[in-house]
Each structure stands twice: as structure tokens, then as C-alpha cells.
Scaffold this motif. Structure first.
Motif, PDB file in Angstrom:
ATOM      1  N   ASP A 254       1.252  -3.733   0.481  1.00 14.64           N
ATOM      2  CA  ASP A 254       0.647  -4.926   0.401  1.00 14.64           C
ATOM      3  C   ASP A 254      -0.135  -5.378  -0.741  1.00 14.64           C
ATOM      4  O   ASP A 254      -0.328  -4.403  -1.810  1.00 14.64           O
ATOM      5  CB  ASP A 254      -0.658  -4.834   1.579  1.00 14.64           C
ATOM      6  CG  ASP A 254      -0.227  -5.443   2.708  1.00 14.64           C
ATOM      7  OD1 ASP A 254      -0.207  -6.578   2.972  1.00 14.64           O
ATOM      8  OD2 ASP A 254       0.071  -4.688   3.707  1.00 14.64           O
TER       9      ASP A 254
ATOM     10  N   GLN B 257      -6.980 -10.268   5.342  1.00 10.68           N
ATOM     11  CA  GLN B 257      -7.690  -9.876   4.188  1.00 10.68           C
ATOM     12  C   GLN B 257      -6.879  -9.828   3.009  1.00 10.68           C
ATOM     13  O   GLN B 257      -5.802  -9.143   2.612  1.00 10.68           O
ATOM     14  CB  GLN B 257      -7.965  -8.179   4.320  1.00 10.68           C
ATOM     15  CG  GLN B 257      -8.462  -7.657   3.302  1.00 10.68           C
ATOM     16  CD  GLN B 257      -9.773  -8.039   2.669  1.00 10.68           C
ATOM     17  OE1 GLN B 257      -9.445  -8.760   1.545  1.00 10.68           O
ATOM     18  NE2 GLN B 257     -10.987  -8.031   2.981  1.00 10.68           N
TER      19      GLN B 257
ATOM     20  N   ASP C  55      -2.630  -7.347  -3.604  1.00 14.93           N
ATOM     21  CA  ASP C  55      -4.048  -7.546  -3.817  1.00 14.93           C
ATOM     22  C   ASP C  55      -4.382  -8.779  -4.540  1.00 14.93           C
ATOM     23  O   ASP C  55      -4.275  -8.809  -5.809  1.00 14.93           O
ATOM     24  CB  ASP C  55      -4.850  -6.323  -4.469  1.00 14.93           C
ATOM     25  CG  ASP C  55      -6.317  -6.177  -4.367  1.00 14.93           C
ATOM     26  OD1 ASP C  55      -6.905  -7.385  -4.534  1.00 14.93           O
ATOM     27  OD2 ASP C  55      -6.621  -5.364  -4.131  1.00 14.93           O
TER      28      ASP C  55
ATOM     29  N   ALA D 226      -5.880  -7.089   0.546  1.00 16.86           N
ATOM     30  CA  ALA D 226      -5.512  -5.530   1.376  1.00 16.86           C
ATOM     31  C   ALA D 226      -4.919  -4.511   0.554  1.00 16.86           C
ATOM     32  O   ALA D 226      -5.350  -3.404   1.008  1.00 16.86           O
ATOM     33  CB  ALA D 226      -4.456  -6.197   2.178  1.00 16.86           C
TER      34      ALA D 226
ATOM     35  N   GLN E 199      -2.255  -7.336   5.423  1.00 15.78           N
ATOM     36  CA  GLN E 199      -3.103  -8.464   5.147  1.00 15.78           C
ATOM     37  C   GLN E 199      -3.342  -9.596   6.180  1.00 15.78           C
ATOM     38  O   GLN E 199      -4.360 -10.137   5.751  1.00 15.78           O
ATOM     39  CB  GLN E 199      -2.709  -8.848   3.541  1.00 15.78           C
ATOM     40  CG  GLN E 199      -1.347  -9.665   3.650  1.00 15.78           C
ATOM     41  CD  GLN E 199      -0.897  -9.979   2.328  1.00 15.78           C
ATOM     42  OE1 GLN E 199      -1.275 -10.878   1.634  1.00 15.78           O
ATOM     43  NE2 GLN E 199       0.034  -8.877   1.602  1.00 15.78           N
TER      44      GLN E 199
END
Length: 302
Positions: free
Chosen positions: A175, A207, A177, A210, A149
Motif C-alpha cells: 500500500d 486510511q 503512504d 496505510a 487503504q
């Protein structure tokens, strides 16, 4: 012999630290190398961040990998941070060799210093996720937790992890979110926190969501044999709420995230104080509940 090849040339025995070496050998990288593709790390290494990292264990952060952690297997932990999870992983593959790498020398120093003396199969080193300083087919398990991420080219990093994995070995990544995080009770300050975090992380080249991309990235990296799953951290007891809410209240005021938010003009110090108050109010609520969804993917090297 393996440990002899990984240690740093200049040992810091005067500080009681385990040795390590810079895996990049001090070489200057050309444009397009690691530093050009490394997103700015949103969290930084304030104690409020490291408190979270030190809490991580195989059981709460890598349970999806448990049946692969067999004694005698070799393991590389990419983006190991302060090394608490790495130590747990290393203990489960002992006497197999284990290496933890991170891009920040001071964190590697700390991880090496904090490693228990009875963990003899583990070393830490400064390393580059985009150019791992290991030969092809070096490790049975390559692991990265909450790393992709923060990279602006996660597929390139996955390809490099695949390169150093042995045939029939695995690359295991997990990862969070952020867009899928959820909590109760609702609070507009926490809504603003999430929106701000995502803005800052994206501005830094990462991100934050991710988790939902992880399977796609693993496929893009060339893995055809994959296993995907999901799990969550949940904070609901008074002690859990106090810990989770307290560390985020500190993060939004004192960590690199706070500095990045102010520097980019996305928030003022007063805004951040308001968000911190929201976290503390959530933590005090007896009905408070917070869930962090994670994606997990294991790719088998073929």
C-alpha cells in the motif's frame, strides 16, 4: 475441477466474456458484514483511475514477491480491479490456479473480457474481502495491492486472507503512504491536493497513509513470521510526468474523488479546476519529480 467450481452459473458468451460467478452467492449479509465494514472507494472507476491500474505489472508493483511466484503455485488476488496485474501474476505461477476477485461486478466483467486467451489458469469473480468464499488453506499466495487503504477494518481482511492461505503459504500486501509522497518543485496547489485527498479518503472510512501502518496491521492479524520492505514509484521523465500529471488532473475533475470532495463540501468545482491546473503545470516542468512511497509486507501462514 477447480475452474468448474468457480465459474458463474449464467455464462455471458454472447458478449465474448469469460465466465465468473458472484462468490457471495447473492446472499444478504447481516449487519457487521462486508458492506458495513467497506469504506467508500475514494477513487471510483473513471478511466483516469483505470489508466493507472492497467499500468501496473509485477515488476513495478509486486517485485517484492517475485521470488515467491513459482510455477505451479496457487494464487488469489484480492481487489484485482481491471486485472492487468493479476494476469501478470497468473502467468508467473502457471500452470498453478489463479483467481482475481473484486467487489464491483462491472470491473470483473471488464477484467474477464480483457484476459488474453492464452491465460488459461486464471478466472475472475465478484468477491468479498471480509468473507472470502474459499475453504481454509486454499492458496499458496494471497495478494492484495493498494487495497487495505480503502477498508475501514484492514485487520479483519488480513485475517480472512490468512485463513485461506495454506500452511507455509504467504499473504503479500502493498500500500502507498500518501503522507509520505513528495515532489519537486513545490506548488501550493499540490499541497492542497494532498490535504484534500487525505480528508476525502478519511471521510470515506479509509486510511490514506496505510503504508506506515501495514506492518502493524499484519502483526495484529496474527502473523508472527513477516518480512517488511519498501519501494517507490518515481515519475521524472517527460513521458512519465505527462502520464502521471495528466491522469491526476483528470482524477481531480472527473473521478469519484471529485464527486466525494464536492458532496462533502470539502471543495468546489472551481477548487478542483485549480488543483488540476497545478498538476498540469507540474507535468510541464522539466525539473518535475514525484515519488510515491509504498510499504510491502509478506506474512507467512503458520
Amino acid at each position: 475441477p477447480f475452474l468448474d467450481t468457480i465459474v458463474r452459473r449464467h455464462r455471458r458468451t454472447d458478449q465474448g466474456r469469460r465466465p465468473y460467478r458472484r462468490l457471495d452467492g447473492g446472499r444478504r449479509r447481516e449487519p457487521g458484514g462486508y458492506r458495513d465494514r467497506m469504506a467508500r472507494y475514494t477513487h471510483g472507476h473513471h478511466d483516469s483511475v483505470l489508466r493507472s491500474h492497467r499500468w501496473r505489472t509485477v515488476e513495478n508493483s509486486a517485485a517484492y514477491l517475485l521470488n515467491r511466484l513459482e510455477p505451479g503455485r496457487s494464487l488469489l488476488d484480492v481487489g484485482c480491479g481491471p486485472g492487468t496485474l493479476t494476469v501478470d501474476l497468473a502467468g508467473r505461477v502457471a500452470p498453478g490456479r489463479a483467481v482475481g476477485i473484486d467487489s464491483v461486478a462491472s470491473i470483473i466483467d471488464q477484467a474477464a473480457a480483457d484476459t488474453p486467451d492464452d491465460v488459461a489458469n486464471l478466472v475472475f469473480a465478484v468477491g468479498d474481502a471480509y468473507a472470502l468464499d474459499f475453504a481454509d488453506d486454499s492458496f499458496d499466495i494471497v495478494h492484495a495491492h493498494q487495497v487495505l487503504q480503502h477498508l475501514n477494518d484492514p485487520v479483519a481482511a488480513l485475517r480472512e486472507m490468512r485463513r485461506v492461505g495454506r500452511p507455509r503459504g504467504v499473504v503479500a500486501v502493498r500500500d502507498a503512504d500518501y503522507g509520505a509522497m513528495t515532489w519537486f518543485p513545490g506548488d501550493k496547489r499540490l499541497d492542497r491536493w494532498l490535504s484534500l485527498y487525505r480528508e476525502v479518503a478519511i471521510a470515506n472510512g479509509g486510511q490514506p497513509d496505510a503504508g506506515r501502518y501495514l506492518l502493524h496491521w499484519v502483526h495484529e492479524a496474527g502473523f508472527s513470521q513477516v518480512e517488511a520492505s519498501a519501494s517507490a514509484w518515481c515519475f521524472a521523465t517527460p513521458a512519465e510526468r505527462d502520464w502521471w500529471g495528466g491522469l491526476w488532473a483528470d482524477r481531480v475533475r472527473h473521478s469519484s474523488f471529485a464527486g466525494h470532495a464536492i458532496e462533502t463540501g470539502l471543495a468546489t468545482p472551481a477548487d478542483l479546476e485549480d488543483l488540476a491546473a497545478g498538476w498540469l503545470d507540474w507535468a510541464k516542468n522539466p525539473d518535475g519529480w514525484f515519488a510515491v512511497l509504498h510499504s510491502e509486507v509478506i506474512g507467512t501462514a503458520t
